[in-house]
Scaffold this active site. Structure first.
Site, PDB file in Angstrom:
ATOM      1  N   GLY A  23      -7.203  11.673   8.789  1.00 44.55           N
ATOM      2  CA  GLY A  23      -7.981  10.574   8.205  1.00 44.55           C
ATOM      3  C   GLY A  23      -8.138  10.741   6.698  1.00 44.55           C
ATOM      4  O   GLY A  23      -8.092   9.784   5.930  1.00 44.55           O
ATOM      5  N   ARG A  47      -6.933  16.177   3.187  1.00 42.38           N
ATOM      6  CA  ARG A  47      -6.381  16.937   4.307  1.00 42.38           C
ATOM      7  C   ARG A  47      -4.857  16.766   4.346  1.00 42.38           C
ATOM      8  O   ARG A  47      -4.125  17.729   4.588  1.00 42.38           O
ATOM      9  CB  ARG A  47      -7.031  16.475   5.610  1.00 42.38           C
ATOM     10  CG  ARG A  47      -6.585  17.217   6.826  1.00 42.38           C
ATOM     11  CD  ARG A  47      -6.930  18.695   6.808  1.00 42.38           C
ATOM     12  NE  ARG A  47      -8.253  18.975   7.303  1.00 42.38           N
ATOM     13  CZ  ARG A  47      -8.773  20.203   7.423  1.00 42.38           C
ATOM     14  NH1 ARG A  47      -8.047  21.264   7.086  1.00 42.38           N
ATOM     15  NH2 ARG A  47      -9.989  20.380   7.857  1.00 42.38           N
ATOM     16  N   HIS A  66       0.794  -1.230   0.000  1.00 43.53           N
ATOM     17  CA  HIS A  66       0.000   0.000   0.000  1.00 43.53           C
ATOM     18  C   HIS A  66       0.827   1.281   0.000  1.00 43.53           C
ATOM     19  O   HIS A  66       0.268   2.366   0.062  1.00 43.53           O
ATOM     20  CB  HIS A  66      -0.956   0.001   1.204  1.00 43.53           C
ATOM     21  CG  HIS A  66      -1.787  -1.226   1.260  1.00 43.53           C
ATOM     22  ND1 HIS A  66      -1.384  -2.357   1.936  1.00 43.53           N
ATOM     23  CD2 HIS A  66      -2.973  -1.530   0.671  1.00 43.53           C
ATOM     24  CE1 HIS A  66      -2.295  -3.299   1.780  1.00 43.53           C
ATOM     25  NE2 HIS A  66      -3.263  -2.830   1.020  1.00 43.53           N
ATOM     26  N   SER A 102     -15.635  18.013  16.885  1.00 41.98           N
ATOM     27  CA  SER A 102     -16.346  18.597  15.737  1.00 41.98           C
ATOM     28  C   SER A 102     -17.853  18.628  15.955  1.00 41.98           C
ATOM     29  O   SER A 102     -18.575  19.373  15.284  1.00 41.98           O
ATOM     30  CB  SER A 102     -16.035  17.803  14.472  1.00 41.98           C
ATOM     31  OG  SER A 102     -16.433  16.449  14.636  1.00 41.98           O
ATOM     32  N   ASP A 103     -18.339  17.794  16.885  1.00 45.38           N
ATOM     33  CA  ASP A 103     -19.783  17.734  17.165  1.00 45.38           C
ATOM     34  C   ASP A 103     -19.938  17.116  18.553  1.00 45.38           C
ATOM     35  O   ASP A 103     -18.992  16.526  19.065  1.00 45.38           O
ATOM     36  CB  ASP A 103     -20.507  16.884  16.103  1.00 45.38           C
ATOM     37  CG  ASP A 103     -19.843  15.531  15.895  1.00 45.38           C
ATOM     38  OD1 ASP A 103     -18.964  15.438  15.025  1.00 45.38           O
ATOM     39  OD2 ASP A 103     -20.168  14.582  16.633  1.00 45.38           O
ATOM     40  N   ARG A 114      -1.764  11.066  14.835  1.00 48.34           N
ATOM     41  CA  ARG A 114      -3.056  11.252  14.177  1.00 48.34           C
ATOM     42  C   ARG A 114      -3.571  12.636  14.518  1.00 48.34           C
ATOM     43  O   ARG A 114      -3.507  13.075  15.674  1.00 48.34           O
ATOM     44  CB  ARG A 114      -4.032  10.180  14.676  1.00 48.34           C
ATOM     45  CG  ARG A 114      -5.496  10.507  14.452  1.00 48.34           C
ATOM     46  CD  ARG A 114      -6.405   9.305  14.585  1.00 48.34           C
ATOM     47  NE  ARG A 114      -7.781   9.673  14.809  1.00 48.34           N
ATOM     48  CZ  ARG A 114      -8.585  10.249  13.914  1.00 48.34           C
ATOM     49  NH1 ARG A 114      -8.127  10.540  12.702  1.00 48.34           N
ATOM     50  NH2 ARG A 114      -9.837  10.550  14.215  1.00 48.34           N
ATOM     51  N   GLY A 170      -7.132  14.625  13.948  1.00 52.34           N
ATOM     52  CA  GLY A 170      -8.462  14.384  13.405  1.00 52.34           C
ATOM     53  C   GLY A 170      -9.550  15.014  14.245  1.00 52.34           C
ATOM     54  O   GLY A 170      -9.287  15.902  15.055  1.00 52.34           O
ATOM     55  N   MET A 217     -12.714   6.954  15.394  1.00 52.08           N
ATOM     56  CA  MET A 217     -12.667   5.613  14.804  1.00 52.08           C
ATOM     57  C   MET A 217     -11.265   5.050  14.529  1.00 52.08           C
ATOM     58  O   MET A 217     -11.153   4.016  13.865  1.00 52.08           O
ATOM     59  CB  MET A 217     -13.490   5.602  13.505  1.00 52.08           C
ATOM     60  CG  MET A 217     -14.950   5.973  13.728  1.00 52.08           C
ATOM     61  SD  MET A 217     -15.935   5.852  12.242  1.00 52.08           S
ATOM     62  CE  MET A 217     -15.984   4.087  12.010  1.00 52.08           C
TER      63      MET A 217
HETATM   64  N1  HPA Z   1     -18.486   9.133  15.744  1.00 51.40           N
HETATM   65  C1  HPA Z   1     -17.365   8.620  15.239  1.00 51.40           C
HETATM   66  N2  HPA Z   1     -16.406   9.363  14.736  1.00 51.40           N
HETATM   67  C2  HPA Z   1     -16.561  10.692  14.749  1.00 51.40           C
HETATM   68  C3  HPA Z   1     -17.705  11.293  15.263  1.00 51.40           C
HETATM   69  C4  HPA Z   1     -18.711  10.466  15.803  1.00 51.40           C
HETATM   70  O1  HPA Z   1     -19.756  10.927  16.282  1.00 51.40           O
HETATM   71  N3  HPA Z   1     -17.577  12.636  15.114  1.00 51.40           N
HETATM   72  C5  HPA Z   1     -16.372  12.854  14.529  1.00 51.40           C
HETATM   73  N4  HPA Z   1     -15.757  11.685  14.306  1.00 51.40           N
END
Ligand code: HPA
Length: 236
Positions: A21, A25, A5, A204-205, A88, A90, A181
């Site tokens: 990831g 980016r 790879h 991010s959320d 990492r 992310g 993840m």
């Molecule tokens: N779940 C998994 N990975 C993520 C999430 C999530 O809610 N938000 C940003 N990466």
């Protein structure tokens, strides 16, 4: 020499790797933040860009999404290309009320539902943990930049879409800061090869209130600070 790879010579990859990831980016890190970059491998759309940050050689290369994809690249980098450290950089979803959207999480360890924690040593669930030196470098830099930094465990899930949302409150009670993840896979690969790793994540959320509608500008500023923290971790 090439691996399945990564198509380049051993010396084309720097001992320090910054690993977002998203392959786009990785390219933007290389083009906008590094000097003297060269695309040294480009297999399956995962470019490896080698250049320097303030004179220090670094390769920017994406992991793709999830533990299986990351494990392929991290294993080949550590075992065949002389890589010593992977950081990492992310995003994650917030789990704890202590963390807010835009905060930085430095993952001291990663809980996971992936088999990487249980497959190597039968009967033992491994503690998948970051490099202390890298962690200290990232935390110091993010604090210098004035960012709110949380240091603690994250949850690495094999599922972005999971029916088992009921496990999140239990992880929250145990001090888990966020969900993403890849971190557990990276820490498992580093342990397997006697190398070092860290995950620097921007929230991010948030799973609790659904917050996280960031503007493009907010995303870029956030990203620049966590990138500097990740670079500091690599150099620490
Ligand atoms: N779940 C998994 N990975 C993520 C999430 C999530 O809610 N938000 C940003 N990466």
């Amino acid at each position: 020499m090439a691996t399945p790879h990564i198509a380049c010579e051993r010396g084309d990859i720097a001992p320090l790797v910054i690993m977002p990831g998203d392959p786009k980016r990785a390219e933007r890190i290389a083009r906008d933040h590094m000097e003297g970059v060269k695309l040294v491998s480009d297999v399956r759309g995962i470019g490896a860009w080698t250049g320097t940050f303030d004179g220090v050689p670094v390769t920017a290369m994406a992991s793709g999404m999830g533990v299986p994809s990351l494990s392929i690249y991290a294993t080949e980098l550590y075992s065949q290309f002389g890589v010593e450290r992977i950081c990492r950089v992310g995003t994650c979803g917030g789990i704890s009320s202590k963390v807010k959207v835009k905060d930085v999480i430095v993952a001291v360890s990663a809980h996971t539902n992936s088999s990487v924690a249980t497959i190597d040593v039968p009967g033992v669930s491994l503690s998948l943990a970051a490099s202390y030196e890298m962690l200290r470098g990232a935390v110091d830099q993010a604090r210098r930049a004035g960012r709110t930094v949380h240091v603690g465990p994250v949850y690495t899930s094999d599922f972005f879409y999971s029916a088992r949302t009921d496990i999140i409150p239990a992880l929250d009670r145990l001090g888990t800061l966020g969900v993403e993840m890849e971190a557990a896979g990276l820490y498992a690969c580093a342990a397997a090869h006697g190398k070092e790793a860290l995950a620097v994540l921007t929230v991010s959320d948030h799973l609790k209130d659904g917050s996280g509608d960031l503007t493009a500008d907010e995303r870029e500023t956030m990203f620049a600070d966590s990138l500097q923290a990740a670079v500091a971790a690599l150099k620490a």
